[in-house]
Write a protein that holds these residues in place. Structure first.
Motif, mmCIF file in Angstrom:
data_model
loop_
_atom_site.group_PDB
_atom_site.id
_atom_site.type_symbol
_atom_site.label_atom_id
_atom_site.label_comp_id
_atom_site.label_asym_id
_atom_site.label_seq_id
_atom_site.Cartn_x
_atom_site.Cartn_y
_atom_site.Cartn_z
ATOM 1 N N GLU A 228 -13.039 0.257 3.721
ATOM 2 C CA GLU A 228 -14.361 0.615 3.204
ATOM 3 C C GLU A 228 -15.266 -0.594 3.020
ATOM 4 O O GLU A 228 -16.431 -0.576 3.439
ATOM 5 N N PRO B 78 -0.082 4.922 -4.955
ATOM 6 C CA PRO B 78 -1.414 5.408 -4.579
ATOM 7 C C PRO B 78 -2.525 4.435 -4.992
ATOM 8 O O PRO B 78 -3.506 4.270 -4.275
ATOM 9 N N GLU B 79 -2.344 3.768 -6.134
ATOM 10 C CA GLU B 79 -3.346 2.803 -6.601
ATOM 11 C C GLU B 79 -3.494 1.644 -5.613
ATOM 12 O O GLU B 79 -4.599 1.233 -5.273
ATOM 13 N N ALA C 210 -2.638 1.741 -2.451
ATOM 14 C CA ALA C 210 -3.172 2.298 -1.208
ATOM 15 C C ALA C 210 -4.699 2.372 -1.288
ATOM 16 O O ALA C 210 -5.392 2.032 -0.322
ATOM 17 N N ARG C 211 -5.225 2.803 -2.458
ATOM 18 C CA ARG C 211 -6.681 2.847 -2.640
ATOM 19 C C ARG C 211 -7.277 1.442 -2.577
ATOM 20 O O ARG C 211 -8.314 1.228 -1.948
ATOM 21 N N LEU C 212 -6.614 0.477 -3.226
ATOM 22 C CA LEU C 212 -7.090 -0.899 -3.201
ATOM 23 C C LEU C 212 -7.090 -1.443 -1.773
ATOM 24 O O LEU C 212 -8.051 -2.070 -1.331
ATOM 25 N N TYR C 213 -6.024 -1.186 -1.038
ATOM 26 C CA TYR C 213 -5.920 -1.630 0.353
ATOM 27 C C TYR C 213 -7.044 -1.014 1.183
ATOM 28 O O TYR C 213 -7.742 -1.704 1.929
ATOM 29 N N SER C 214 -7.233 0.293 1.044
ATOM 30 C CA SER C 214 -8.272 0.996 1.790
ATOM 31 C C SER C 214 -9.654 0.440 1.443
ATOM 32 O O SER C 214 -10.477 0.208 2.325
ATOM 33 N N HIS C 215 -9.892 0.202 0.153
ATOM 34 C CA HIS C 215 -11.184 -0.345 -0.272
ATOM 35 C C HIS C 215 -11.391 -1.748 0.290
ATOM 36 O O HIS C 215 -12.436 -2.042 0.859
ATOM 37 N N GLN D 276 0.821 -1.213 0.000
ATOM 38 C CA GLN D 276 0.000 0.000 0.000
ATOM 39 C C GLN D 276 0.856 1.265 0.000
ATOM 40 O O GLN D 276 0.416 2.321 -0.418
#
Length: 142
Positions: free
Chosen positions: A120, A108-109, A111-116, A104
């Motif tokens: 989320e 940034p991509e 990190a977004r995948l990890y967060s999702h 992550q």
């Protein structure tokens, strides 16, 4: 070895290596060596390391969804326990989680995948469970 078996072995070994050392620290040659093939042979199955990574993300997301979707109110306690144990002890899922924890910070991509995947999606998933329990009269809306 069949082509599909080799492809799966590449994904398994790459996930093992990525989860241990991180994406940037693992070479295509190291993956090939772990599989027991020569690096040029690996390209018969994947165009490059990023394609291997992308395939791991896709297959693990499908595996995770298959193992955790659609909990009913009656099955809540047992299923939540199963989901927790599955996430903790299923080796590919556990390795994927470790790999994503490391990766992550690489982009940034990711990190977004990890967060999702780990924030989320879990919040939405559990909110739906609570809405279902409220609708079923199992818990109060407070």
């Amino acid at each position: 070895m069949k082509q599909e078996d080799t492809k799966q072995k590449i994904l398994d070994k790459a996930l093992e290596l990525f989860s241990e050392y991180g994406y940037d620290s693992v070479s295509v040659g190291q993956i090939a060596q772990a599989v027991g093939i020569k690096a040029p042979s690996l390209y018969n199955h994947f165009p490059g390391k990023q394609a291997i990574f992308d395939a791991i993300v896709e297959s693990t997301a499908a595996r995770y969804a298959e193992g955790t979707d659609r909990l009913s109110a009656d099955e809540l306690f047992d299923k939540l326990k199963q989901v927790f144990l599955y996430s903790l002890h299923d080796e590919p899922i556990s390795r994927f989680r470790r790999m994503m924890t490391i990766e992550q910070f690489r982009s940034p991509e990711l990190a977004r995948l990890y967060s999702h995947r780990y924030v989320e999606r879990l919040v939405d998933y559990h909110a739906a469970i609570f809405r279902s329990l409220i609708a079923a009269g199992e818990i109060r809306p407070d």
